[in-house]
Design a protein around this motif. Sequence first.
Motif, PDB file in Angstrom:
ATOM      1  N   THR A 118     -16.637  15.303  80.887  1.00 26.79           N
ATOM      2  CA  THR A 118     -15.203  15.183  81.188  1.00 26.79           C
ATOM      3  C   THR A 118     -14.934  14.020  82.141  1.00 26.79           C
ATOM      4  OG1 THR A 118     -14.932  17.579  80.888  1.00 26.79           O
ATOM      5  CG2 THR A 118     -13.211  16.417  82.112  1.00 26.79           C
ATOM      6  N   GLY A 119     -15.781  13.879  83.163  1.00 30.91           N
ATOM      7  CA  GLY A 119     -15.602  12.768  84.110  1.00 30.91           C
ATOM      8  C   GLY A 119     -15.739  11.408  83.441  1.00 30.91           C
ATOM      9  N   TRP A 120     -16.771  11.283  82.631  1.00 34.03           N
ATOM     10  CA  TRP A 120     -16.958  10.013  81.910  1.00 34.03           C
ATOM     11  C   TRP A 120     -15.793   9.769  80.943  1.00 34.03           C
ATOM     12  CZ3 TRP A 120     -19.856   5.867  82.466  1.00 34.03           C
ATOM     13  CH2 TRP A 120     -21.002   5.948  83.266  1.00 34.03           C
ATOM     14  N   GLY A 121     -15.338  10.829  80.274  1.00 35.29           N
ATOM     15  CA  GLY A 121     -14.225  10.643  79.345  1.00 35.29           C
ATOM     16  C   GLY A 121     -12.977  10.174  80.045  1.00 35.29           C
ATOM     17  N   LEU A 160     -11.154   6.529  79.651  1.00 37.53           N
ATOM     18  CA  LEU A 160      -9.740   6.457  79.277  1.00 37.53           C
ATOM     19  C   LEU A 160      -8.925   5.678  80.311  1.00 37.53           C
ATOM     20  CD1 LEU A 160      -9.007  10.046  77.885  1.00 37.53           C
ATOM     21  CD2 LEU A 160      -9.086   7.907  76.597  1.00 37.53           C
ATOM     22  N   ILE A 161      -9.233   5.895  81.586  1.00 42.22           N
ATOM     23  CA  ILE A 161      -8.517   5.173  82.649  1.00 42.22           C
ATOM     24  C   ILE A 161      -8.732   3.669  82.529  1.00 42.22           C
ATOM     25  CG2 ILE A 161      -8.462   4.790  85.143  1.00 42.22           C
ATOM     26  CD1 ILE A 161      -9.004   7.794  85.485  1.00 42.22           C
ATOM     27  N   VAL A 162      -9.937   3.284  82.123  1.00 43.28           N
ATOM     28  CA  VAL A 162     -10.223   1.847  81.944  1.00 43.28           C
ATOM     29  C   VAL A 162      -9.719   1.350  80.599  1.00 43.28           C
ATOM     30  CG1 VAL A 162     -12.058   0.139  81.749  1.00 43.28           C
ATOM     31  CG2 VAL A 162     -12.200   1.936  83.483  1.00 43.28           C
ATOM     32  N   GLY A 163      -9.920   2.129  79.537  1.00 41.77           N
ATOM     33  CA  GLY A 163      -9.636   1.636  78.190  1.00 41.77           C
ATOM     34  C   GLY A 163      -8.180   1.567  77.842  1.00 41.77           C
ATOM     35  N   VAL A 164      -7.398   2.621  78.192  1.00 35.65           N
ATOM     36  CA  VAL A 164      -5.984   2.626  77.804  1.00 35.65           C
ATOM     37  C   VAL A 164      -5.222   1.462  78.424  1.00 35.65           C
ATOM     38  CG1 VAL A 164      -3.831   3.938  77.947  1.00 35.65           C
ATOM     39  CG2 VAL A 164      -5.949   5.100  77.316  1.00 35.65           C
ATOM     40  N   PRO A 165      -5.317   1.218  79.746  1.00 35.04           N
ATOM     41  CA  PRO A 165      -4.607   0.050  80.296  1.00 35.04           C
ATOM     42  C   PRO A 165      -5.048  -1.269  79.660  1.00 35.04           C
ATOM     43  CG  PRO A 165      -5.309   1.493  82.051  1.00 35.04           C
ATOM     44  CD  PRO A 165      -5.978   1.990  80.806  1.00 35.04           C
ATOM     45  N   ALA A 166      -6.354  -1.371  79.340  1.00 37.71           N
ATOM     46  CA  ALA A 166      -6.844  -2.613  78.724  1.00 37.71           C
ATOM     47  C   ALA A 166      -6.208  -2.820  77.353  1.00 37.71           C
ATOM     48  CB  ALA A 166      -8.359  -2.588  78.610  1.00 37.71           C
ATOM     49  N   VAL A 181      -8.189  -5.905  74.053  1.00 36.72           N
ATOM     50  CA  VAL A 181      -7.863  -4.896  73.044  1.00 36.72           C
ATOM     51  C   VAL A 181      -9.139  -4.317  72.443  1.00 36.72           C
ATOM     52  CG1 VAL A 181      -6.781  -4.517  70.796  1.00 36.72           C
ATOM     53  CG2 VAL A 181      -5.613  -5.896  72.527  1.00 36.72           C
ATOM     54  N   SER A 182     -10.101  -5.168  72.144  1.00 38.35           N
ATOM     55  CA  SER A 182     -11.343  -4.713  71.521  1.00 38.35           C
ATOM     56  C   SER A 182     -12.132  -3.785  72.444  1.00 38.35           C
ATOM     57  CB  SER A 182     -12.188  -5.922  71.124  1.00 38.35           C
ATOM     58  OG  SER A 182     -13.423  -5.505  70.585  1.00 38.35           O
ATOM     59  N   MET A 183     -12.409  -4.259  73.662  1.00 37.81           N
ATOM     60  CA  MET A 183     -13.198  -3.438  74.589  1.00 37.81           C
ATOM     61  C   MET A 183     -12.425  -2.204  75.027  1.00 37.81           C
ATOM     62  SD  MET A 183     -16.068  -4.866  74.704  1.00 37.81           S
ATOM     63  CE  MET A 183     -16.756  -3.831  75.983  1.00 37.81           C
ATOM     64  N   GLY A 184     -11.106  -2.380  75.267  1.00 40.86           N
ATOM     65  CA  GLY A 184     -10.299  -1.220  75.651  1.00 40.86           C
ATOM     66  C   GLY A 184     -10.270  -0.176  74.561  1.00 40.86           C
ATOM     67  N   GLY A 185     -10.216  -0.628  73.307  1.00 38.52           N
ATOM     68  CA  GLY A 185     -10.230   0.319  72.192  1.00 38.52           C
ATOM     69  C   GLY A 185     -11.535   1.097  72.145  1.00 38.52           C
ATOM     70  N   ILE A 186     -12.665   0.398  72.382  1.00 39.82           N
ATOM     71  CA  ILE A 186     -13.970   1.081  72.370  1.00 39.82           C
ATOM     72  C   ILE A 186     -14.034   2.118  73.484  1.00 39.82           C
ATOM     73  CG2 ILE A 186     -16.436   0.752  72.727  1.00 39.82           C
ATOM     74  CD1 ILE A 186     -16.124  -2.001  71.397  1.00 39.82           C
ATOM     75  N   PHE A 187     -13.606   1.712  74.718  1.00 37.17           N
ATOM     76  CA  PHE A 187     -13.637   2.656  75.836  1.00 37.17           C
ATOM     77  C   PHE A 187     -12.718   3.841  75.582  1.00 37.17           C
ATOM     78  CE2 PHE A 187     -14.775  -0.988  78.942  1.00 37.17           C
ATOM     79  CZ  PHE A 187     -16.088  -0.909  78.528  1.00 37.17           C
ATOM     80  N   THR A 188     -11.552   3.581  74.998  1.00 40.45           N
ATOM     81  CA  THR A 188     -10.611   4.674  74.734  1.00 40.45           C
ATOM     82  C   THR A 188     -11.175   5.657  73.711  1.00 40.45           C
ATOM     83  OG1 THR A 188      -8.741   3.219  75.228  1.00 40.45           O
ATOM     84  CG2 THR A 188      -8.273   5.205  73.962  1.00 40.45           C
TER      85      THR A 188
END
Length: 303
Positions: free
Chosen positions: A134-137, A141-147, A90-97
Amino acid sequence: MKRLGGVVLVAAVGCTPLDVERRTERGPLIRTYSQEKALNERIPFATTQVQWPRLTLAFSSADICRAEEHGEYAEDVISTHYSRGAASAVSMGGIFTVLGGTLLAGRTWFSDSPNRTAIDERGRYGASSRDVATGWGLGLLIVGVPAVVAGIVQLNRSGETRETRKADELLSLREVPCQAKPVDGVVELAGGEGPQPPPRLTLNGALVLTADEIRELSFVGLALDGMPVTLQEEDFDRLETFRTCATLLASPVDPQTLAGEARTQPDRLRMKRELARSCAQLPGAPTQPLLDAIEGALGSTAL
Protein backbone atom coordinates in the motif's frame (compact mmCIF):
# COMPACT_ATOMS: atom_id res chain seq x y z
CA MET A 1 -9.97 18.80 -1.63
CA LYS A 2 -8.93 16.44 -4.40
CA ARG A 3 -10.49 18.74 -7.01
CA LEU A 4 -8.80 21.76 -5.46
CA GLY A 5 -5.48 19.96 -5.50
CA GLY A 6 -5.96 19.06 -9.15
CA VAL A 7 -6.81 22.65 -10.06
CA VAL A 8 -3.75 23.94 -8.23
CA LEU A 9 -1.58 21.34 -9.98
CA VAL A 10 -2.85 22.23 -13.45
CA ALA A 11 -2.47 25.96 -12.75
CA ALA A 12 1.08 25.48 -11.55
CA VAL A 13 1.99 23.43 -14.59
CA GLY A 14 0.29 25.95 -16.89
CA CYS A 15 2.53 28.70 -15.56
CA THR A 16 5.68 26.72 -16.30
CA PRO A 17 7.51 28.38 -19.22
CA LEU A 18 7.95 26.42 -22.43
CA ASP A 19 11.02 26.33 -24.62
CA VAL A 20 10.56 28.44 -27.74
CA GLU A 21 12.32 28.24 -31.11
CA ARG A 22 11.66 30.98 -33.64
CA ARG A 23 12.36 31.08 -37.35
CA THR A 24 11.60 33.70 -39.96
CA GLU A 25 10.35 33.01 -43.47
CA ARG A 26 10.46 35.85 -45.97
CA GLY A 27 7.45 36.43 -48.15
CA PRO A 28 7.02 38.45 -51.36
CA LEU A 29 8.35 41.95 -51.96
CA ILE A 30 5.60 44.47 -51.20
CA ARG A 31 7.24 47.66 -52.46
CA THR A 32 10.49 49.56 -52.82
CA TYR A 33 11.05 53.15 -51.82
CA SER A 34 13.87 55.67 -51.66
CA GLN A 35 14.75 58.28 -49.11
CA GLU A 36 17.42 60.96 -48.93
CA LYS A 37 18.98 62.57 -45.91
CA ALA A 38 21.12 65.69 -46.18
CA LEU A 39 24.40 65.54 -44.26
CA ASN A 40 24.83 69.34 -44.20
CA GLU A 41 28.23 69.17 -45.88
CA ARG A 42 28.08 71.61 -48.79
CA ILE A 43 31.03 71.28 -51.17
CA PRO A 44 31.69 72.46 -54.74
CA PHE A 45 30.87 70.11 -57.63
CA ALA A 46 31.42 70.35 -61.36
CA THR A 47 29.63 68.71 -64.25
CA THR A 48 30.95 68.49 -67.80
CA GLN A 49 29.28 68.98 -71.16
CA VAL A 50 30.93 68.66 -74.55
CA GLN A 51 30.04 70.26 -77.84
CA TRP A 52 33.17 69.97 -79.93
CA PRO A 53 35.47 71.85 -79.84
CA ARG A 54 34.28 73.23 -76.47
CA LEU A 55 34.15 71.66 -73.01
CA THR A 56 31.88 73.38 -70.50
CA LEU A 57 32.48 72.98 -66.78
CA ALA A 58 29.37 73.92 -64.77
CA PHE A 59 30.10 74.64 -61.11
CA SER A 60 27.62 74.31 -58.28
CA SER A 61 27.58 74.17 -54.52
CA ALA A 62 25.74 71.07 -53.37
CA ASP A 63 24.99 69.26 -50.18
CA ILE A 64 25.85 65.58 -49.72
CA CYS A 65 22.76 63.43 -49.42
CA ARG A 66 22.71 59.84 -48.26
CA ALA A 67 20.43 58.09 -50.75
CA GLU A 68 18.96 54.88 -49.43
CA GLU A 69 17.00 52.30 -51.40
CA HIS A 70 14.74 50.19 -49.23
CA GLY A 71 12.65 47.10 -49.87
CA GLU A 72 9.59 46.25 -47.82
CA TYR A 73 8.76 42.57 -47.46
CA ALA A 74 6.14 40.47 -45.77
CA GLU A 75 7.65 37.93 -43.43
CA ASP A 76 6.27 35.24 -41.16
CA VAL A 77 7.69 34.71 -37.67
CA ILE A 78 6.99 31.09 -36.71
CA SER A 79 7.33 30.24 -33.02
CA THR A 80 7.53 26.60 -31.99
CA HIS A 81 6.62 26.05 -28.31
CA TYR A 82 7.64 22.78 -26.73
CA SER A 83 8.70 21.15 -23.46
CA ARG A 84 11.72 18.90 -23.59
CA GLY A 85 10.50 16.61 -20.80
CA ALA A 86 6.76 16.50 -21.53
CA ALA A 87 6.77 13.20 -23.42
CA SER A 88 9.10 11.47 -20.95
CA ALA A 89 7.02 12.81 -18.03
CA VAL A 90 3.86 11.29 -19.52
CA SER A 91 5.64 8.00 -20.20
CA MET A 92 7.33 7.60 -16.82
CA GLY A 93 4.34 9.02 -14.95
CA GLY A 94 2.08 6.55 -16.72
CA ILE A 95 4.33 3.64 -15.69
CA PHE A 96 4.44 4.81 -12.05
CA THR A 97 0.68 5.33 -12.01
CA VAL A 98 -0.06 1.90 -13.43
CA LEU A 99 2.34 0.24 -10.97
CA GLY A 100 0.95 2.23 -8.04
CA GLY A 101 -2.64 1.55 -9.01
CA THR A 102 -1.87 -2.15 -9.46
CA LEU A 103 -0.29 -2.37 -6.02
CA LEU A 104 -3.23 -0.61 -4.40
CA ALA A 105 -5.82 -2.61 -6.32
CA GLY A 106 -4.08 -5.90 -5.54
CA ARG A 107 -3.00 -5.16 -1.96
CA THR A 108 -5.35 -7.94 -0.77
CA TRP A 109 -3.06 -10.36 -2.53
CA PHE A 110 -0.46 -9.64 0.10
CA SER A 111 -0.45 -10.97 3.63
CA ASP A 112 -1.84 -8.78 6.38
CA SER A 113 0.32 -10.50 9.00
CA PRO A 114 3.06 -8.35 10.53
CA ASN A 115 6.65 -9.09 9.71
CA ARG A 116 7.78 -11.01 12.74
CA THR A 117 11.38 -11.15 11.57
CA ALA A 118 11.82 -7.48 12.40
CA ILE A 119 11.00 -5.67 15.66
CA ASP A 120 11.70 -2.11 16.73
CA GLU A 121 12.82 -0.70 20.09
CA ARG A 122 9.22 -0.46 21.35
CA GLY A 123 8.57 -4.08 20.62
CA ARG A 124 6.49 -3.58 17.54
CA TYR A 125 6.76 -5.98 14.64
CA GLY A 126 7.55 -4.81 11.12
CA ALA A 127 4.90 -3.75 8.62
CA SER A 128 2.99 -6.42 6.83
CA SER A 129 3.43 -7.12 3.14
CA ARG A 130 0.05 -5.51 2.53
CA ASP A 131 1.11 -2.30 4.28
CA VAL A 132 4.37 -2.23 2.30
CA ALA A 133 2.48 -2.71 -0.98
CA THR A 134 0.00 0.00 0.00
CA GLY A 135 2.82 2.42 0.84
CA TRP A 136 4.62 1.78 -2.41
CA GLY A 137 1.35 2.08 -4.34
CA LEU A 138 0.52 5.43 -2.76
CA GLY A 139 4.07 6.68 -3.31
CA LEU A 140 4.08 5.68 -6.96
CA LEU A 141 0.67 7.31 -7.47
CA ILE A 142 1.83 10.51 -5.76
CA VAL A 143 4.78 10.67 -8.16
CA GLY A 144 3.10 9.30 -11.29
CA VAL A 145 -0.23 11.15 -11.39
CA PRO A 146 1.27 14.68 -11.18
CA ALA A 147 3.87 13.69 -13.79
CA VAL A 148 1.16 12.50 -16.18
CA VAL A 149 -0.96 15.61 -15.62
CA ALA A 150 2.04 17.92 -16.02
CA GLY A 151 3.16 16.17 -19.21
CA ILE A 152 -0.34 16.28 -20.75
CA VAL A 153 -0.73 19.98 -19.97
CA GLN A 154 2.69 20.74 -21.43
CA LEU A 155 1.92 18.74 -24.59
CA ASN A 156 -1.37 20.59 -25.01
CA ARG A 157 0.42 23.91 -24.71
CA SER A 158 3.00 22.89 -27.32
CA GLY A 159 2.60 23.79 -30.95
CA GLU A 160 3.33 26.51 -33.54
CA THR A 161 2.14 30.08 -33.78
CA ARG A 162 2.57 32.22 -36.88
CA GLU A 163 2.81 36.01 -36.94
CA THR A 164 2.91 37.98 -40.19
CA ARG A 165 4.61 41.36 -40.15
CA LYS A 166 6.30 43.84 -42.45
CA ALA A 167 10.08 43.88 -42.67
CA ASP A 168 12.31 46.58 -44.09
CA GLU A 169 15.66 45.87 -45.74
CA LEU A 170 18.30 48.33 -46.90
CA LEU A 171 19.03 47.41 -50.52
CA SER A 172 21.63 50.05 -51.41
CA LEU A 173 23.31 53.08 -49.92
CA ARG A 174 25.22 55.80 -51.71
CA GLU A 175 26.14 59.40 -51.20
CA VAL A 176 25.15 61.82 -53.97
CA PRO A 177 25.12 65.59 -54.41
CA CYS A 178 21.75 67.21 -53.80
CA GLN A 179 20.18 70.64 -53.47
CA ALA A 180 22.68 72.03 -55.96
CA LYS A 181 22.96 75.77 -56.63
CA PRO A 182 25.11 77.34 -59.37
CA VAL A 183 28.04 79.32 -58.01
CA ASP A 184 30.65 81.63 -59.48
CA GLY A 185 34.22 81.98 -58.35
CA VAL A 186 37.86 81.68 -59.24
CA VAL A 187 38.80 78.34 -60.82
CA GLU A 188 42.29 76.96 -60.35
CA LEU A 189 43.61 74.22 -62.64
CA ALA A 190 45.98 72.58 -60.21
CA GLY A 191 48.30 69.64 -59.82
CA GLY A 192 49.88 69.37 -63.25
CA GLU A 193 53.50 69.32 -64.32
CA GLY A 194 55.27 72.61 -64.91
CA PRO A 195 53.97 76.05 -63.98
CA GLN A 196 50.36 76.22 -62.82
CA PRO A 197 47.93 77.74 -65.34
CA PRO A 198 46.57 81.14 -64.37
CA PRO A 199 43.26 81.13 -62.44
CA ARG A 200 40.10 81.78 -64.42
CA LEU A 201 36.78 83.36 -63.50
CA THR A 202 33.49 81.59 -64.12
CA LEU A 203 30.62 83.24 -65.93
CA ASN A 204 27.11 82.28 -64.81
CA GLY A 205 28.59 79.35 -62.94
CA ALA A 206 30.40 77.95 -66.00
CA LEU A 207 33.90 77.84 -67.45
CA VAL A 208 34.39 77.06 -71.15
CA LEU A 209 37.62 75.49 -72.39
CA THR A 210 38.37 74.83 -76.06
CA ALA A 211 40.23 71.83 -77.41
CA ASP A 212 43.17 74.08 -78.33
CA GLU A 213 43.30 75.51 -74.80
CA ILE A 214 43.02 72.24 -72.91
CA ARG A 215 45.72 70.68 -75.07
CA GLU A 216 48.17 73.25 -73.72
CA LEU A 217 47.04 73.01 -70.08
CA SER A 218 48.51 70.59 -67.57
CA PHE A 219 46.32 69.91 -64.51
CA VAL A 220 44.95 66.96 -62.58
CA GLY A 221 42.39 68.68 -60.36
CA LEU A 222 40.10 71.66 -60.01
CA ALA A 223 39.60 74.12 -57.15
CA LEU A 224 36.93 76.78 -56.75
CA ASP A 225 37.88 79.67 -54.48
CA GLY A 226 40.51 77.45 -52.91
CA MET A 227 38.22 74.46 -52.26
CA PRO A 228 38.75 71.16 -54.13
CA VAL A 229 36.03 70.49 -56.69
CA THR A 230 34.43 67.05 -56.88
CA LEU A 231 33.53 65.47 -60.21
CA GLN A 232 31.29 62.44 -60.55
CA GLU A 233 32.86 59.47 -62.31
CA GLU A 234 31.10 60.05 -65.63
CA ASP A 235 32.07 63.74 -65.64
CA PHE A 236 35.69 62.92 -64.85
CA ASP A 237 35.76 60.33 -67.66
CA ARG A 238 34.27 62.85 -70.09
CA LEU A 239 36.92 65.41 -69.14
CA GLU A 240 39.76 62.93 -69.64
CA THR A 241 38.31 61.75 -72.95
CA PHE A 242 38.08 65.35 -74.16
CA ARG A 243 41.71 65.98 -73.22
CA THR A 244 42.86 62.84 -75.02
CA CYS A 245 40.83 63.61 -78.12
CA ALA A 246 42.02 67.21 -78.17
CA THR A 247 45.53 65.86 -78.83
CA LEU A 248 44.50 62.93 -81.04
CA LEU A 249 42.34 64.98 -83.41
CA ALA A 250 44.74 67.92 -83.61
CA SER A 251 47.09 66.13 -86.01
CA PRO A 252 46.15 66.07 -89.69
CA VAL A 253 45.09 62.72 -91.13
CA ASP A 254 47.96 61.28 -93.22
CA PRO A 255 47.03 57.95 -94.86
CA GLN A 256 50.67 57.20 -95.78
CA THR A 257 51.86 57.64 -92.20
CA LEU A 258 49.03 55.44 -90.96
CA ALA A 259 49.88 52.79 -93.54
CA GLY A 260 53.47 52.78 -92.28
CA GLU A 261 52.24 52.36 -88.70
CA ALA A 262 50.00 49.49 -89.82
CA ARG A 263 53.06 47.65 -91.14
CA THR A 264 55.49 48.41 -88.33
CA GLN A 265 53.28 48.92 -85.26
CA PRO A 266 49.82 47.41 -85.94
CA ASP A 267 48.96 47.06 -82.22
CA ARG A 268 49.65 50.73 -81.64
CA LEU A 269 47.44 51.65 -84.58
CA ARG A 270 44.64 49.45 -83.30
CA MET A 271 44.88 51.23 -79.94
CA LYS A 272 44.63 54.55 -81.76
CA ARG A 273 41.51 53.23 -83.49
CA GLU A 274 39.93 52.45 -80.10
CA LEU A 275 40.77 55.95 -78.90
CA ALA A 276 39.17 57.44 -82.01
CA ARG A 277 36.05 55.36 -81.42
CA SER A 278 35.81 56.71 -77.87
CA CYS A 279 36.20 60.23 -79.27
CA ALA A 280 33.24 59.54 -81.55
CA GLN A 281 31.07 59.51 -78.41
CA LEU A 282 31.72 63.24 -77.96
CA PRO A 283 29.09 65.33 -79.77
CA GLY A 284 30.53 67.07 -82.83
CA ALA A 285 33.98 65.43 -82.67
CA PRO A 286 35.40 65.06 -86.24
CA THR A 287 36.53 61.43 -85.91
CA GLN A 288 35.19 59.89 -89.12
CA PRO A 289 38.12 60.87 -91.42
CA LEU A 290 40.63 59.44 -88.95
CA LEU A 291 38.63 56.23 -88.46
CA ASP A 292 38.28 55.71 -92.21
CA ALA A 293 41.99 56.21 -92.73
CA ILE A 294 42.92 53.80 -89.92
CA GLU A 295 40.53 51.12 -91.21
CA GLY A 296 42.00 51.55 -94.69
CA ALA A 297 45.56 51.21 -93.42
CA LEU A 298 44.78 48.12 -91.37
CA GLY A 299 42.80 46.60 -94.22
CA SER A 300 45.63 47.02 -96.70
CA THR A 301 48.07 45.15 -94.48
CA ALA A 302 45.64 42.26 -94.07
CA LEU A 303 45.48 41.62 -97.83
